[in-house]
Each structure stands twice: as structure tokens, then as C-alpha cells.
Design an enzyme around this catalytic site. Sequence first.
Site, short mmCIF file in Angstrom:
data_model
loop_
_atom_site.label_atom_id
_atom_site.label_comp_id
_atom_site.label_asym_id
_atom_site.label_seq_id
_atom_site.Cartn_x
_atom_site.Cartn_y
_atom_site.Cartn_z
N GLU A 256 0.89 -1.17 0.00
CA GLU A 256 0.00 0.00 0.00
C GLU A 256 0.91 1.21 0.00
O GLU A 256 1.59 1.47 0.99
CB GLU A 256 -0.87 0.02 1.26
CG GLU A 256 -1.80 -1.16 1.41
CD GLU A 256 -2.84 -1.25 0.31
OE1 GLU A 256 -3.07 -0.24 -0.39
OE2 GLU A 256 -3.40 -2.33 0.14
N CYS A 295 -2.60 8.71 3.52
CA CYS A 295 -2.33 8.16 2.19
C CYS A 295 -3.49 8.44 1.24
O CYS A 295 -3.30 8.47 0.03
CB CYS A 295 -2.10 6.66 2.30
SG CYS A 295 -3.43 5.81 3.17
P1 NAP Z 1 8.46 4.85 4.52
O1 NAP Z 1 9.58 5.73 4.82
O2 NAP Z 1 8.43 4.18 3.20
O3 NAP Z 1 8.44 3.78 5.70
C1 NAP Z 1 7.43 2.83 5.78
C2 NAP Z 1 7.87 1.70 6.68
O4 NAP Z 1 8.96 1.01 6.06
C3 NAP Z 1 8.39 2.15 8.03
O5 NAP Z 1 7.99 1.22 9.01
C4 NAP Z 1 9.89 2.10 7.86
O6 NAP Z 1 10.57 1.93 9.06
C5 NAP Z 1 10.02 0.88 6.99
N1 NAP Z 1 11.27 0.78 6.28
C6 NAP Z 1 11.94 1.74 5.63
N2 NAP Z 1 13.03 1.22 5.06
C7 NAP Z 1 13.05 -0.09 5.38
C8 NAP Z 1 13.93 -1.17 5.11
N3 NAP Z 1 15.00 -0.99 4.38
N4 NAP Z 1 13.65 -2.38 5.60
C9 NAP Z 1 12.53 -2.59 6.33
N5 NAP Z 1 11.67 -1.60 6.63
C10 NAP Z 1 11.92 -0.37 6.15
O7 NAP Z 1 7.07 5.59 4.67
P2 NAP Z 1 6.60 6.52 5.88
O8 NAP Z 1 7.39 7.77 5.79
O9 NAP Z 1 6.55 5.79 7.17
O10 NAP Z 1 5.11 6.78 5.47
C11 NAP Z 1 4.71 7.76 4.58
C12 NAP Z 1 4.37 7.20 3.24
O11 NAP Z 1 3.49 6.09 3.39
C13 NAP Z 1 3.64 8.16 2.35
O12 NAP Z 1 4.22 8.13 1.07
C14 NAP Z 1 2.22 7.64 2.31
O13 NAP Z 1 1.51 7.95 1.13
C15 NAP Z 1 2.40 6.20 2.48
N6 NAP Z 1 1.25 5.60 3.12
C16 NAP Z 1 0.46 4.77 2.40
C17 NAP Z 1 -0.64 4.19 2.98
C18 NAP Z 1 -1.53 3.26 2.22
O14 NAP Z 1 -2.37 2.60 2.85
N7 NAP Z 1 -1.42 3.16 0.93
C19 NAP Z 1 -0.95 4.45 4.31
C20 NAP Z 1 -0.14 5.31 5.02
C21 NAP Z 1 0.97 5.88 4.41
P3 NAP Z 1 11.37 3.13 9.78
O15 NAP Z 1 10.38 4.07 10.28
O16 NAP Z 1 12.10 2.43 10.84
O17 NAP Z 1 12.23 3.73 8.71
#
Ligand code: NAP
Length: 675
Positions: A256, A295
Site C-alpha cells: 500500500e 495516504c
Molecule cells: P516509509 O519511509 O516508506 O516507511 C514505511 C515503513 O517502512 C516504516 O515502518 C519504515 O521503518 C520501513 N522501512 C523503511 N526502510 C526499510 C527497510 N530498508 N527495511 C525494512 N523496513 C523499512 O514511509 P513513511 O514515511 O513511514 O510513510 C509515509 C508514506 O506512506 C507516504 O508516502 C504515504 O503515502 C504512504 N502511506 C500509504 C498508505 C496506504 O495505505 N497506501 C498508508 C499510510 C501511508 P522506519 O520508520 O524504521 O524507517
Amino acid sequence: MLEPHSFAAGKWIAPAKEASILHSPVTGAQIARAGGAALDFQGMIDFAKTKGGPALREMTFHQRAKMLKALGAYIASRKEELYALNPLTGATRKDGRVDIDGGIGTMFVFASKGRREMPDGHIYLDGDLEQLSKNGTFLGQHIALPLHGVAVHINAFNFPIWGMLEKLAPALLAGVPCIVKPATQTSFLTEACVRIMMDSGLLPEGAVQLIVGRTGDLLDRLGAQDIVSFTGSARTALALRSVPNLIENGTRFIAEQDSLNASILGLDAGVGTPEFDLFIREASTEITTKAGQKCTAIRRMIVPEGLVDPVIEALSARLDKVTIGDPEVEGVRMGALVSVSQKADVLDMVAQIGNEATRVYGDADNFNVEGADSAQGFLPPMLFRCDDPDGAKLVHEVEAFGPVSTVLPYRDTAHAADLANRGQGSLVASVITNDAQIARDITLASAHWHGRLYFNNRTSMAESTGHGAPLPHMIHGGPGRAGGGEEMGGIRGVMHYMQRTAIQGSPDILTAIGEVWVSGAEEKPCKVHPFQRSYHEIEIGDTIRTDKRVVTVEDIEHFAHFTGDTFYAHMDEDAAKANPFFPGRVAHGYLLLSFAAGLFVQPDPGPVLANTGLNNLTFQSPVSPDDTIYVRLTAKRKTQRTDEYGEVRWNATLYNQHDDQVAEYELLTMVAYSR
Ligand code: NAP
């Protein structure tokens, strides 16, 4: 200072010395140390697979559904502990409601769907029986059983509770243990909820584990029965879905991602219409809830070209009323972004959008903040206007994950749909219109690019759930840019955690596997009328064949005049003969149903409490005056409903004097546990 622990193999594990320091986005103060602990990832996988998985699979779907309901109620009883931490994420109490109460509500919906739509057994029947042979001795049925692996849930920062619970509910209902990895920045809130769940004592050991911090080599250790469900940015999703081990094993991966969601104002919705005002209200809510960190938030407002100025004017007036500040200060409507670095990220994106669009509202360098310093994680709502939406690229591509949205003009409905589609795949697009033809035109032109289409107007607005609210009943996810995933959507979301298998075999084999009687399987003749048996005594396959009854022309005429159904096929021999379906006058289908009930009912008070309906009624061949009918009634499926009674479904088949089937249906009854 908070110290969110991981929960691995039944033990709480503190953050390491070199943990990340988290700061309040409201005050800048240090609020938590998180992550860094050296976790035994293989040990966590093994614990889930040897403890959690078997314990969950031992339970039936209904037992797991009841567990979810109890768990939801337990979290609800302690939700104020979660609300107390919520402001540390920058969120207001209202924002928290979406996250905390929204998450609990999602558990309740899955609990209820599990009870109503899944069996009180271990095998889920997916769809109807398939007739694979002429005489019905070889049939097909799709079934689904839980995967024997672990579900790894990697969640985004913005919904630390809902984001966890909306994935846990379908996974646990399916019977699959989970390892939850929340975003580090808001992990303390997720951890508090996991502690509450563990305190409840409702979850089997190993059903839920928690990683605060990084996942190390966890993904390199997963196999073909495991599943990764990721929520976050497209960038991270790409990196994770490309992990070679996941590709080699065909490990399921659901994503997602971010998305450039659009809201279209219909051509019919001019200034002064209820739809115009509704559009402004919905847009304002989406921009400001969670400070735009949703999101599903509206990133692009697609409006008729003549309405661009009125929309900007009305929306600006509404946004003027939004007080920004410390989420704990009375009257504050919009809190902070989750961190100062998230704010910097949004400002970078805003600068990019600024290359193609003009800022018409909101100045990040000059705005009021109640009870806090604007240098912390605060931003004002910002509106952009892009007058060349066809030439623009970035406004359709760059997601500023904050209170930012761009107004784009369109010429006609086809153009509006085309612009919405230029997001290359979104979670949701809304259309505010009172013109059903516009709604249909946009659906035809656009549905293939969007996971959800949300239509709203004067009729539905009082009860509508909001553009940005994913509902557990409806799928959440979208094609392309949105990740190609599909979460929730009721039982559809549970299927991600199960293997669908096609079963082929004889009626007896299919009956034994599915615990639902299949036509052609063994009939167990009953000495005692089955309506005299309590729920527990009734066995699948219990059958009675009734006495026979002749249907006379007097019966048909009596029924016709008694009910008023004097349709010519029952009353007029010549007219009926002229009809290609009938040999002449025929009995009413409903007369046959009534006679059937008269034949199979056992009239004395007994355990059968009520007839609650019938399904899939088909009249298969006509019954003429002086034909004889009888009924075969067979117990088909049993489902426990309460502690006092359960539903029994019966196959009722009517035959004529030649033993040809004339009608068939599924009869629903409620039957008491004791006689
Ligand atoms: P993100 O930076 O992509 O991180 C998402 C998750 O991935 C976090 O738990 C992060 O952990 C983890 N992560 C990052 N790098 C990783 C790796 N190499 N290995 C394992 N895990 C890893 O996104 P975010 O900043 O938390 O969220 C914002 C984004 O999410 C926005 O773009 C938004 O549109 C999207 N979003 C989408 C939805 C949906 O349902 N489609 C819902 C909410 C948000 P850490 O925090 O420890 O880095």
C-alpha cells in the site's frame, strides 16, 4: 523518556544504547529512545511458526473472530492510555479517533464478518460448487486454508494503531501469526497497544510479535508460506519487494503505497449548489486531518475551469478558520506533522510542485501557531493552482505528504477523468456530483486507475463516510503507483493470508471436506423427524423424504383466488399453452413451496425456532394439474449463532411422480441447542 520495547519470542526487549532519539514535533523535546536492539529474527520466525501458527490454526474461524471481538473490546477499555500518547505524534484528539477508535472499529467489523461469512470450522469454501460432470458424480469446489507461515507487517508512521490493527485483524482471522514492524517515529504508540493486547491474555503465545527499529535480515529468512504486507512510500516498497529472497521464494508481497488522489467537482456542481459546498468541506477536511499525512488525502482537486476561482476563494475562507498548533490546546484543529524532518520533506516536495503551479494559499514562512513554536513540525495548509494540467508532470507525480493540495481546471468530464488518471494509480478518487450520468461516465473512463471511487452528493452527504476513510468492508489499495495492493474489503482481505485450493472429487468427498452437504452425497435417513432434533443432534446429511401429494386444478384455483395471483398460466389453458415454457395450465411456484412446507413441517413445538428465509430458489420444471409432488429435505450446513441457538440450512428439493426435480432451494432455520 519513553522506551518502546520489541516483543520477540515472548520477551520484551529494550532499545539498545545506540537507539534513535525521537523528538516531539510539537515542543522539540526528546520523547523516546527506540530501536537498535539486536533481535534474533530467526528465533522470532520460529516462535511464530511453532507456537502462534499451530495455536491459531487449532481454533475455528468463529473462535478467532470471537477472539478479535474480545481483543477490540479490551483495547477499547484502555484506549485512553493510547490517547494520552497520541499528541506526541503531533496529532489532535480528532486525528487520534481515526487511528485509535478507527483501528478498534476495524477489528469489530472483521470479528463480525468472520462470524457471519465464515464457517465455525477450519476450511473456508470460496464460491459455489462447480458442476464438472453430466451426472453430478464429479464436482469442484474452491477452498481456502491459512498459510503455515508468518505475516510480516511493515507499517507507515501516520496511523500507528489503525495501520497495525487493520492488518492484524484479517491475518489473525485467517489463522496466521504476525510480526509487526511499525515506523520508528511513532513506534511508542504501537508498542503501547501491543502491550495492552498482551495484557489481555486473549492472544495465543506467538500470535503477535513486535519489532521496534529495523528488520535486519528478517526478509532474507522468509519463505513461500510467509507474507509481507507493506505500507509506506513507493521508494521503500520498491526496495523491499526487490529483496532477492522474496522473489526466489515467491513470498507474497502486498504494498500500500503513496498516491496522488484526486477529487473531481462535477460540471453540475456550480456555486450555490449543495455539492459545491460539500466539495469545499471534504477538501478542507482532507487537507487538514492528520495535517494532510494521510495516504488517501486529496492531493489534486479537479474542478470545472469556470469554477477555479470560486473554489479557491471558498476553500481559503474555510481554511482561514483552521487553528494550527499544539494538539493539546483547546480549539486547535490541525496539529503538527510527525517530525521536523517530515516537515522538511514536505517543503522539498512543495518546492517541486511550485515549478508547475502557483501557491494561492498558505505561507510556510509566515503563519500562526497556537501554543507552540512554528519552527517545530508545523505547517499551514497550502493550496496551489496549476493552469496547465495537461502540460504539467510534477503535480501528478510528487506526493507532498502534508497539508498540501493543487487545484487543476478541466474542460469536460472526459478531461476530468483523464487528469485523475494521470496520477498513474491511486487509492481513491472522489467525484462530487448530483448527476448520475457524470458518475457513470467517470466510472467507465477511470475505474481502472483507482482502488476506490467515492461519489457524494446532497442525497448521501449526511451519512457518507468521507473521501479519505478506508472502510474494513471495502477494499483499500489501488493499482500502479498505489502499490497494486488490496487490503481489507471484508473477507477479501482475509484471503491474502490463506491458500486457495481447487478441490475436485465425488459428492461424498466434497461433503466430508467442506462440512456442507453436496447434492449426490450420502443421505442419512432419519427415524425421528429432524425438526425434533436439537442443533447438536442434527447431522449434516440427515434426510427425510415426505409423503406425496396430488396437486389438483381446484388447489390451483383456490390458491389463485385466495392470493390474487390469477396469472394466465395458472388460469387459462389456451393462453398457457401458447407460452413456450408451459404445457398448459400449471401450478403456481409459490403454491408448490407452500405445499412443500406442509409436507415437511413437523407441527409440534420443538427445537426449530423459526424459518428465517430461503436462498437460491429455482423452479426447474412445471407442475400440471393432477401431478404428484414430494420433498426431500436434507441438513446441509450448520452455523452456531449464539450460545442458545444456531442456524441450520437445509437443501429442499421437490420432485414429481416421475422423480424429476421440479424445484430446489436452501431453507434457513434457527434451531435451539436443547429440546
Ligand atoms: P516509509 O519511509 O516508506 O516507511 C514505511 C515503513 O517502512 C516504516 O515502518 C519504515 O521503518 C520501513 N522501512 C523503511 N526502510 C526499510 C527497510 N530498508 N527495511 C525494512 N523496513 C523499512 O514511509 P513513511 O514515511 O513511514 O510513510 C509515509 C508514506 O506512506 C507516504 O508516502 C504515504 O503515502 C504512504 N502511506 C500509504 C498508505 C496506504 O495505505 N497506501 C498508508 C499510510 C501511508 P522506519 O520508520 O524504521 O524507517
